[in-house]
Scaffold this active site. Structure first.
Site, mmCIF file in Angstrom:
data_model
loop_
_atom_site.group_PDB
_atom_site.id
_atom_site.type_symbol
_atom_site.label_atom_id
_atom_site.label_comp_id
_atom_site.label_asym_id
_atom_site.label_seq_id
_atom_site.Cartn_x
_atom_site.Cartn_y
_atom_site.Cartn_z
ATOM 1 N N CYS A 107 0.866 -1.198 0.041
ATOM 2 C CA CYS A 107 -0.145 0.029 0.014
ATOM 3 C C CYS A 107 0.905 1.207 0.002
ATOM 4 O O CYS A 107 0.607 2.209 -0.702
ATOM 5 C CB CYS A 107 -0.853 -0.087 1.314
ATOM 6 S SG CYS A 107 -1.718 1.534 1.621
ATOM 7 N N ASP A 117 1.637 2.867 3.083
ATOM 8 C CA ASP A 117 1.546 3.510 4.411
ATOM 9 C C ASP A 117 2.435 2.630 5.218
ATOM 10 O O ASP A 117 1.790 1.740 5.516
ATOM 11 C CB ASP A 117 0.019 3.746 4.755
ATOM 12 C CG ASP A 117 -0.561 4.590 4.022
ATOM 13 O OD1 ASP A 117 0.098 5.685 3.437
ATOM 14 O OD2 ASP A 117 -1.733 4.605 3.712
ATOM 15 N N CYS A 159 0.953 8.594 2.680
ATOM 16 C CA CYS A 159 0.269 9.877 2.329
ATOM 17 C C CYS A 159 0.125 10.989 3.240
ATOM 18 O O CYS A 159 0.481 10.926 4.481
ATOM 19 C CB CYS A 159 -1.069 9.467 1.899
ATOM 20 S SG CYS A 159 -2.082 8.887 3.092
ATOM 21 N N CYS A 213 -5.810 5.072 7.826
ATOM 22 C CA CYS A 213 -4.484 5.746 8.476
ATOM 23 C C CYS A 213 -4.760 6.080 10.062
ATOM 24 O O CYS A 213 -3.770 5.862 10.534
ATOM 25 C CB CYS A 213 -4.241 7.104 7.822
ATOM 26 S SG CYS A 213 -3.788 7.008 6.062
#
Length: 145
Positions: free
Chosen positions: A33, A35, A58, A102
């Protein structure tokens, strides 16, 4: 799309870096991904005296990491264990639904660092910290930029 607080914590993240002699270090994320969060804790007498993070991901991942560190710094271990992704989202005045993962990652990074702290003390962390979720990126979670 993002709140003023999210943009502030992305542009001016708090507690960035490493603690070389950390008492607990936790890393969570998904390299596929993009992250990945790493959390460093300094603990003195059951209180988190310092916390730093390094995040690859991000803007929302950086902002949630920053906010999570602010929410646990100076708190007891027990208080830090109560941190939820919902508390992180609320402190940031919200996140878009596709970025909620997140906040889960930030919660898991704190718990992973606390689990490492307990392991270093010779204590099984699972009864205290709980089982850490390996995949916080549920269906439809947006990754990357």
């Amino acid at each position: 799309m993002y709140s003023e607080k999210v943009m502030d914590h992305f542009a001016h993240p708090r507690n960035v870096g490493e603690i070389p002699d950390a008492d607990g270090v936790g890393e969570v994320g998904n390299a596929k991904c993009g992250d990945v969060m790493k959390m460093f804790l300094k603990i003195d007498g059951n209180v988190i005296t310092d916390v730093k993070f390094k995040t690859f991901g991000c803007g929302a991942a950086i902002a949630t990491s920053s906010m999570a560190t602010e929410l646990i710094k100076g708190k007891s271990i027990d208080e830090a264990l109560q941190l939820t992704n919902k508390a992180v989202v609320e402190a940031l005045d919200g996140l878009p639904p596709v970025k909620l993962h997140c906040s889960v990652l930030a919660e898991q990074a704190v718990k992973a660092a606390l689990a490492d702290y307990y392991r270093r003390q010779g204590v099984d962390p699972e009864p205290i910290v709980g089982k850490l979720d390996d995949d916080v990126h549920g269906e439809g979670a947006a990754c990357g930029v």
